[in-house]
Design an enzyme around this catalytic site. Sequence first.
Site, short mmCIF file in Angstrom:
data_model
loop_
_atom_site.label_atom_id
_atom_site.label_comp_id
_atom_site.label_asym_id
_atom_site.label_seq_id
_atom_site.Cartn_x
_atom_site.Cartn_y
_atom_site.Cartn_z
N GLU A 166 -5.48 9.17 9.37
CA GLU A 166 -4.08 9.12 9.81
C GLU A 166 -3.91 9.82 11.16
O GLU A 166 -3.01 9.49 11.92
CB GLU A 166 -3.16 9.75 8.75
CG GLU A 166 -3.33 9.08 7.39
CD GLU A 166 -2.08 8.43 6.84
OE1 GLU A 166 -1.00 8.83 7.26
OE2 GLU A 166 -2.23 7.52 6.00
N TYR A 174 -0.58 8.45 -2.52
CA TYR A 174 -0.62 8.15 -3.95
C TYR A 174 -1.86 8.79 -4.59
O TYR A 174 -1.92 8.98 -5.78
CB TYR A 174 -0.72 6.64 -4.19
CG TYR A 174 0.54 5.83 -3.98
CD1 TYR A 174 1.69 6.38 -3.41
CD2 TYR A 174 0.58 4.49 -4.38
CE1 TYR A 174 2.83 5.59 -3.22
CE2 TYR A 174 1.71 3.71 -4.21
CZ TYR A 174 2.84 4.27 -3.62
OH TYR A 174 3.96 3.49 -3.45
N CYS A 205 -3.76 -1.04 -2.08
CA CYS A 205 -4.08 0.38 -2.30
C CYS A 205 -5.05 0.51 -3.48
O CYS A 205 -4.77 0.01 -4.57
CB CYS A 205 -2.78 1.11 -2.59
SG CYS A 205 -2.96 2.84 -2.99
N ASP A 215 0.86 -1.18 0.00
CA ASP A 215 0.00 0.00 0.00
C ASP A 215 0.90 1.23 0.00
O ASP A 215 2.10 1.14 0.25
CB ASP A 215 -0.88 0.00 1.27
CG ASP A 215 -1.78 1.23 1.34
OD1 ASP A 215 -2.40 1.56 0.31
OD2 ASP A 215 -1.83 1.88 2.39
N SER A 216 0.27 2.38 -0.24
CA SER A 216 1.02 3.63 -0.18
C SER A 216 1.46 3.94 1.25
O SER A 216 2.30 4.80 1.46
CB SER A 216 0.15 4.77 -0.71
OG SER A 216 -1.08 4.80 0.01
N HIS A 252 -8.36 3.66 3.61
CA HIS A 252 -8.62 4.28 4.91
C HIS A 252 -10.11 4.34 5.27
O HIS A 252 -10.45 4.44 6.45
CB HIS A 252 -8.08 5.71 4.93
CG HIS A 252 -6.59 5.81 4.88
ND1 HIS A 252 -5.84 5.26 3.88
CD2 HIS A 252 -5.72 6.41 5.74
CE1 HIS A 252 -4.57 5.53 4.10
NE2 HIS A 252 -4.47 6.21 5.22
N CYS A 291 -11.21 3.26 -0.86
CA CYS A 291 -9.89 3.74 -0.40
C CYS A 291 -9.59 2.97 0.88
O CYS A 291 -10.48 2.75 1.70
CB CYS A 291 -9.95 5.24 -0.13
SG CYS A 291 -8.50 5.88 0.71
N1 DGL Z 1 -3.98 3.84 -0.08
C1 DGL Z 1 -4.65 4.90 -0.79
C2 DGL Z 1 -5.88 4.31 -1.51
O1 DGL Z 1 -6.44 3.31 -1.13
C3 DGL Z 1 -5.05 6.03 0.14
C4 DGL Z 1 -3.89 6.85 0.64
C5 DGL Z 1 -3.12 7.54 -0.47
O2 DGL Z 1 -3.64 8.51 -1.06
O3 DGL Z 1 -2.04 7.10 -0.76
O4 DGL Z 1 -6.30 4.86 -2.50
#
Ligand code: DGL
Length: 266
Positions: free
Chosen positions: A150, A41, A72, A9-10, A184, A182
């Site tokens: 976060e 990302y 991600c 993941d990012s 999060h 997403c």
């Molecule tokens: N992991 C990213 C997603 O699921 C969210 C966080 C980011 O913008 O990197 O799209």
Amino acid sequence: MNAPIGVFDSGIGGLTVAKEIMRQIPGESLVYFGDTARVPYGSKSKNTVCKYSKQIAKFLLTQDVKAIVIACNTASALAREELEDMVDVPVIDVVQPGARMAASTKNNKIGVIGTQSTIKSGIYESYLHKINPELTVVSKACPLFVPLVEEGLFEDRITEDVVSRYLHDMKEYEIDALVLGCTHYPLLRGVIGREMGESVKLVNPAYETAKSLKDLLKEKDLLNVSGEKPEHKFFVSDGVDQFRSFANSILPYQVENTTVVDIESY
Ligand code: DGL
């Protein structure tokens, strides 16, 4: 086969996917990589996200992973095909399982929320319309949700205000399923659920992805049937302490060690 599964993941958000995998396939070992130095990302271009994702896949292959899970949503939307062309292990993304699940809507009206890059890519609409061309899909980028998570503000007045600001208009479309597109967003499901009301089913792609992964491993005869205790490894590109404390707050597993990787060198 007792080789580990690579999950990336990012940053920390993909731990929601790792958690589901640990819950649904508890016999499997994971190698998790969070690109904490280069997050987010969600506001970056396809070129950049592809470059980052390929570097991470190269790193994961050095760990002898038997499959790669793109946890991600943004990387799933922008880099899945490139990764599939590059590696010779199965690649699973979070978008396709999430879309499949959402398509079982009752009134054919679905909402999708995600980062700016995911929503701009139109990937969820495209998968959803492949499954059922009759679906009405309403999409919305919710960029402030990631920093709220976060900061640990899962249940907070600020979060309620922001969620209401982003989702208020979507209620007019009378959707009956909302894809939390997403990593999060599942952590805000309490506030999002209250804003949207009980009639809207919240679709968590993490749950569906773990299910699809289990089916895939079974089909390819890759499940770990050794009976050995799984061993998970965690890697990041920066910020070990913050990562570990977040991981320990959401995983059903105590993360003792996290290693920093110079991901630019891959
Ligand atoms: N992991 C990213 C997603 O699921 C969210 C966080 C980011 O913008 O990197 O799209």
